[in-house]
Scaffold this motif. Structure first.
Motif, short mmCIF file in Angstrom:
data_model
loop_
_atom_site.label_atom_id
_atom_site.label_comp_id
_atom_site.label_asym_id
_atom_site.label_seq_id
_atom_site.Cartn_x
_atom_site.Cartn_y
_atom_site.Cartn_z
N ASP A 176 -27.33 67.59 63.20
CA ASP A 176 -27.54 67.46 61.76
C ASP A 176 -27.82 66.01 61.35
O ASP A 176 -28.28 65.76 60.23
N PHE A 178 -29.30 64.20 57.87
CA PHE A 178 -28.51 63.31 57.03
C PHE A 178 -29.26 62.02 56.74
O PHE A 178 -29.13 61.45 55.66
N SER A 229 -25.42 63.36 52.09
CA SER A 229 -25.08 64.15 53.28
C SER A 229 -23.62 64.55 53.21
O SER A 229 -22.75 63.75 52.89
#
Length: 122
Positions: free
Chosen positions: A87, A91, A97
């Motif tokens: 991820d 971000f 985020s």
């Protein structure tokens, strides 16, 4: 299931390879997998028991940039939610985020907002 390159027929293409095993076993091979495949591919832990190998230009950050452009959003208007190392590219693109409390330490280092519990959406 394909276990060796020679198991592929000539008309097949590999899109993604996944190593699945216990965390400790993947910890032992991760550096070698990155060394062998990392020059031309994106190698990332998607969870403690999954190590993924994909095309170098395939990750959640690139996908998010593409969607933002197509949908005419500024990246600073986007919130990305995740919990793991795969991820992190997302971000880096998103304006905000969010990492779940049980997320990996690497993901938490990139967060701008931390959730301590799930929020029930009605």
């Amino acid at each position: 299931m394909i276990r060796k390159p020679q198991d592929l027929s000539s008309n097949e293409t590999v899109i993604k390879a996944v190593f699945g095993d216990e965390k400790e076993k993947l910890d032992k091979i991760e550096a070698e997998v990155k060394h062998v495949f990392g020059q031309d591919n994106y190698v990332v832990r998607a969870a403690v028991n999954f190590l993924e190998v994909m095309h170098a230009n395939v990750n959640k950050g690139i996908a998010l940039q593409y969607l933002a452009q197509k949908l005419n959003y500024k990246t600073e208007e986007i919130m990305a939610i995740g919990d793991e190392r795969n991820d992190i590219p997302m971000f880096q693109v998103a304006g905000t985020s969010v990492v779940m409390d049980n997320g990996s330490a690497e993901a938490k280092n990139k967060l701008t907002l931390k959730l301590h519990r799930m929020i029930k959406m009605v």
